[in-house]
Scaffold this active site. Structure first.
Site, mmCIF file in Angstrom:
data_model
loop_
_atom_site.group_PDB
_atom_site.id
_atom_site.type_symbol
_atom_site.label_atom_id
_atom_site.label_comp_id
_atom_site.label_asym_id
_atom_site.label_seq_id
_atom_site.Cartn_x
_atom_site.Cartn_y
_atom_site.Cartn_z
ATOM 1 N N TYR A 25 0.917 -1.224 0.230
ATOM 2 C CA TYR A 25 -0.089 0.035 -0.083
ATOM 3 C C TYR A 25 0.937 1.127 -0.258
ATOM 4 O O TYR A 25 0.497 2.089 -0.808
ATOM 5 C CB TYR A 25 -0.980 -0.038 1.183
ATOM 6 N N GLU A 65 -11.960 5.853 5.124
ATOM 7 C CA GLU A 65 -11.366 6.739 6.012
ATOM 8 C C GLU A 65 -12.486 6.907 7.190
ATOM 9 O O GLU A 65 -12.263 6.940 8.388
ATOM 10 C CB GLU A 65 -10.882 7.987 5.555
ATOM 11 N N TRP A 84 -5.540 1.883 10.220
ATOM 12 C CA TRP A 84 -5.646 1.741 8.661
ATOM 13 C C TRP A 84 -5.369 0.387 8.233
ATOM 14 O O TRP A 84 -6.117 -0.191 7.296
ATOM 15 C CB TRP A 84 -5.147 2.686 7.800
#
Length: 212
Positions: free
Chosen positions: A27, A49, A57
């Site tokens: 990522y 988010e 995350w």
């Protein structure tokens, strides 16, 4: 060496935060900070988010494919049309974060996104109109990375005025970092120059003229 850098097993210097997790490294290396002007991807990230609020995350990243399946690939019109049956389906889906308020926010925000698209021509045109002018210096430490900025606060305020939910200044700034509106790869990270080059080559989407 910059204290916010980490040298991986591949010998590359990169931001410290992915650690050694393979999904997080991928990522960081291929997504985070790369400029995005695709409405569906922007909407997806705003939703995710919001789901991340109070979580890491990495937790969301590991569930991302489940979220994509549950939310019809984050097709904005499809999500805007979700009904009570969809809400029940999502609340029963163990593969995502089953938080009623966050799920309801995603559906609401899809409807608000359609309004933005009608006004601005695309969600991308609206979002990129809030990108800071000019490039900020590369962060030299973890402490140099802000949690929010005047631009993220202004965008969050406007989104809330338009009826969006789970879009506070910190959430919006994380979104801006990930979608390349700002480049917060730290000084010395190999990905920073790549993100700068992609941003320089990108024609930022412009708003459609207001209807007469």
């Amino acid at each position: 060496m910059n204290s916010a850098l980490s040298v991986g097993a591949d010998g590359r210097a990169r931001c410290w935060w992915p650690g050694s997790d393979e999904a997080y490294l991928a990522y960081h290396d291929h997504e985070w900070g790369r400029p995005v002007a695709d409405d569906r991807r922007l909407f997806e990230k705003l939703c995710l988010e919001g789901f991340q609020s109070g979580l890491s995350w990495l937790t969301i990243l590991r569930k991302r494919e489940n979220f994509r399946a549950a939310f019809r690939g984050f097709d904005i019109a499809a999500v805007a049309g979700f009904d009570a049956d969809d809400m029940g389906r999502l609340l029963g889906d163990a593969g995502i974060v089953r938080h009623r308020g966050k799920i309801a926010a995603a559906v609401n925000n899809a409807a608000r996104a359609l309004e933005v698209i009608e006004e601005a021509g695309s969600l991308a045109a609206y979002i990129w109109s809030w990108a800071p002018a000019g490039a900020a210096p590369a962060p030299e430490s973890v402490e140099a990375l802000p949690a929010s900025t005047k631009e993220s606060a202004a965008l969050a305020r406007d989104l809330k005025h338009r009826g969006w939910s789970f879009v506070g200044p910190t959430t919006v700034y994380a979104f801006m970092q990930s979608m390349g509106l700002v480049n917060d790869h730290v000084a010395g990270c190999f990905a920073r120059a790549q993100c700068d080059s992609q941003r320089a080559a990108m024609a930022a989407p412009s708003r459609s003229p207001a209807p007469m």
